[in-house]
Design an enzyme around this catalytic site. Structure first.
Site, mmCIF file in Angstrom:
data_model
loop_
_atom_site.group_PDB
_atom_site.id
_atom_site.type_symbol
_atom_site.label_atom_id
_atom_site.label_comp_id
_atom_site.label_asym_id
_atom_site.label_seq_id
_atom_site.Cartn_x
_atom_site.Cartn_y
_atom_site.Cartn_z
ATOM 1 N N CYS A 74 -3.618 4.276 5.187
ATOM 2 C CA CYS A 74 -4.188 5.575 5.545
ATOM 3 C C CYS A 74 -4.026 6.504 4.342
ATOM 4 O O CYS A 74 -2.887 6.831 3.963
ATOM 5 C CB CYS A 74 -3.457 6.136 6.757
ATOM 6 S SG CYS A 74 -4.042 7.771 7.234
ATOM 7 N N GLY A 75 -5.146 6.895 3.748
ATOM 8 C CA GLY A 75 -5.096 7.700 2.520
ATOM 9 C C GLY A 75 -4.613 9.120 2.788
ATOM 10 O O GLY A 75 -3.724 9.625 2.096
ATOM 11 N N CYS A 197 -11.331 11.173 6.325
ATOM 12 C CA CYS A 197 -10.670 9.856 6.247
ATOM 13 C C CYS A 197 -10.444 9.578 4.768
ATOM 14 O O CYS A 197 -11.419 9.448 4.016
ATOM 15 C CB CYS A 197 -11.583 8.808 6.877
ATOM 16 S SG CYS A 197 -10.955 7.130 6.708
HETATM 17 N N1 LIG Z 1 -8.352 4.090 10.818
HETATM 18 C C1 LIG Z 1 -8.088 3.356 9.581
HETATM 19 C C2 LIG Z 1 -6.672 3.668 9.044
HETATM 20 C C3 LIG Z 1 -6.523 5.132 8.741
HETATM 21 C C4 LIG Z 1 -7.507 5.555 7.721
HETATM 22 C C5 LIG Z 1 -7.672 7.046 7.541
HETATM 23 N N2 LIG Z 1 -6.984 7.915 8.466
HETATM 24 C C6 LIG Z 1 -7.378 7.442 6.105
HETATM 25 O O1 LIG Z 1 -7.052 8.612 5.848
HETATM 26 O O2 LIG Z 1 -7.513 6.558 5.229
HETATM 27 C C7 LIG Z 1 -8.196 1.862 9.855
HETATM 28 O O3 LIG Z 1 -7.777 1.420 10.912
HETATM 29 O O4 LIG Z 1 -8.682 1.176 8.959
#
Ligand SMILES: N[C@H](CCC[C@H](N)C(=O)O)C(=O)O
Length: 262
Positions: A74-75, A197
């Protein structure tokens, strides 16, 4: 029992953050994570982050999506845990930590955090999209008038219809100016649009450069939750990218205690 937690947000991607250096969190209890992330019955968040001890680096990051399952990188969460580590006085301006996808360097100045992402060695070209992994899997697709686009409906269709059980995060992007894009993301494991994200924004920046929509090695990305910047180096002798840095604000919102059945 009462569980202490911190609430952080990174460009509107919000997280329950827990200091788990003393291993107080029962990490095998998925329904506890989904309860804590529930916006009606719990605290409410896109995900939950544990900060844990590590023998080699400053700390370890463990990430759960709001569905309660441990996830890939999670970035935005990585940027928030760096701000949290500074709040705990574990670090000052720079750090190296370990996450599910390996080592990460990061720098913090005020509430602006720059996080180094893993190198990207391959981008898969599809009929009207690109697919790449920036620590989490991402589908990147250019659309017109992205602000009017049905992200939830189209995101869900692609996430389950094209990417099956494993799934993918789905990013819809519109070019707004030279080396500047607006991005909306349907997030796997949240199963809805999030305000931003981090791994998705990173994927969009690299995909736009790979496809010639961006020429600079520093790309501005606006999301409904705020502004992010992605910088990188294009590897001359192969199709990949390295020295990938995701920069933006990460802020503490509040600290609290929540009652959980022992
Ligand atoms: N939901 C994403 C993980 C968190 C990504 C997102 N919150 C970010 O900031 O990179 C997944 O299951 O691939």
């Amino acid at each position: 029992m009462f569980l202490s937690f911190y609430k952080y947000q990174g460009t509107g991607n919000d997280f329950v953050v827990i200091d788990n250096r003393e291993k107080i969190f029962p990490s095998d209890v998925n329904q506890l994570v989904s309860f804590l992330c529930d916006r009606k019955f719990g605290i409410g968040a896109d995900g939950l982050i544990l900060l844990e001890k590590d023998d080699v680096t400053d700390f370890k990051m463990v990430y759960y999506n709001s569905d309660g399952n441990q996830s890939t990188m999670c970035g935005n969460g990585g940027r928030c845990i760096v701000a949290f580590a500074k709040h705990l006085k574990l670090i000052t301006k720079e750090t190296t930590f370990i996450a599910v996808d390996g080592f990460h360097k990061a720098k913090i100045e005020g509430d602006i955090v720059s996080l180094q992402m893993q190198d990207v060695n391959h981008l898969t070209e599809k009929p009207n999209s690109l697919y790449l992994n920036t620590g989490s899997p991402h589908h990147v697709q250019l659309v017109n008038r992205v602000k009017d686009f049905d992200v939830r409906k189209e995101g869900e269709r692609l996430r389950y219809g094209v990417y099956g059980k494993e799934g993918s995060n789905i990013n819809f992007v519109e070019k707004v100016a030279k080396d500047s894009f607006y991005v909306r993301t349907y997030e796997r494991g949240v199963e809805n649009e999030t305000l931003s994200c981090g791994t998705g924004v990173t994927a969009v920046a690299l995909a736009m450069h790979h496809s010639g929509q961006a020429s600079s090695n520093s790309v501005a990305i606006t999301t409904p939750g705020g502004q992010l910047e992605v910088s990188f180096i294009k590897d001359i002798n192969k199709e990949g990218y390295s020295e990938i840095w995701l920069t933006g604000a990460a802020q503490l919102v509040y600290k609290g205690e929540i009652y959980v059945d022992a």
